[in-house]
Design an enzyme around this catalytic site. Sequence first.
Site, mmCIF file in Angstrom:
data_model
loop_
_atom_site.group_PDB
_atom_site.id
_atom_site.type_symbol
_atom_site.label_atom_id
_atom_site.label_comp_id
_atom_site.label_asym_id
_atom_site.label_seq_id
_atom_site.Cartn_x
_atom_site.Cartn_y
_atom_site.Cartn_z
ATOM 1 N N GLN A 85 20.205 0.834 73.596
ATOM 2 C CA GLN A 85 18.887 0.711 74.221
ATOM 3 C C GLN A 85 18.894 1.244 75.652
ATOM 4 O O GLN A 85 17.923 1.868 76.097
ATOM 5 C CB GLN A 85 18.431 -0.745 74.193
ATOM 6 N N ASP A 108 24.914 -9.455 80.459
ATOM 7 C CA ASP A 108 24.412 -10.623 79.747
ATOM 8 C C ASP A 108 23.501 -11.400 80.694
ATOM 9 O O ASP A 108 23.903 -11.703 81.826
ATOM 10 C CB ASP A 108 25.612 -11.482 79.325
ATOM 11 N N GLU A 126 9.238 -11.751 75.909
ATOM 12 C CA GLU A 126 9.772 -12.044 74.574
ATOM 13 C C GLU A 126 11.250 -11.670 74.460
ATOM 14 O O GLU A 126 11.681 -11.073 73.471
ATOM 15 C CB GLU A 126 8.945 -11.314 73.506
ATOM 16 N N HIS A 130 16.196 -15.157 73.011
ATOM 17 C CA HIS A 130 17.532 -14.891 72.480
ATOM 18 C C HIS A 130 18.611 -15.698 73.205
ATOM 19 O O HIS A 130 19.768 -15.685 72.780
ATOM 20 C CB HIS A 130 17.864 -13.401 72.615
#
Length: 245
Positions: A85, A108, A126, A130
């Site tokens: 990505q 992270d 959004e 996760h």
Amino acid sequence: VNKYYDLATSFYEYGWGESFHFAHRWNGESLRESIKRHEHFLALQLELKPGMKVLDVGCGIGGPLREIARFSSTSVTGLNNNDYQITRGKALNRSVGLGATCDFVKADFMKMPFSDNTFDAVYAIEATCHAPDPVGCYKEIYRVLKPGQCFAVYEWCITDHYDPNNATHKRIKDEIELGNGLPDIRSTRQCLQAVKDAGFEVIWDKDLAEDSPLPWYLPLDPSRFSLSSFRLTTVGRIITRNMVR
């Protein structure tokens, strides 16, 4: 999550666009228009101004990053833990002339490689759903944000209408978690409490789905036929699936 996005990213971009999120939607508004308005609203709530240093937590390929950077004339850093990505995002940044003002950092979001009090504003769209521990994630955001500044987030939540003993409710929740690579969808109450436990004061919160004239999930409705979103229809999905096979 990393393996999920290695596989899913190109399909997201092909089927949905560069911004990997939903949006509440007005009558007569296209999906793309609603997504852009959703991002502009976030920038306005953060009161972004030229020269501010902004962090996008869990930025995907940077669709919101580019839209918000151009809308507000700010410098936005995208935080992402997925190599593919980031590579794709950098290429898209260069293609629109943002290669020098916006960047990506691989890390992270539970352990951000930034000093305390680095950013003038932080947002997440959004993405923090996760996080294995929402309080820990929000604490990291609190740490890198300058004192007195704002964090804005669009969060996946289940509402008080959810009944864990209802088989249909549970099936829908399980399928959303599977389809989006999520550990567990938390309730609105849990998310709000986690933000407070991390040290934030909640200025404003709202379930945007409640008064949306068109459902946020409308583009995913297989019974709906649309030439402009043909790839998302039942026929379009069958064609895509067989072509991939």
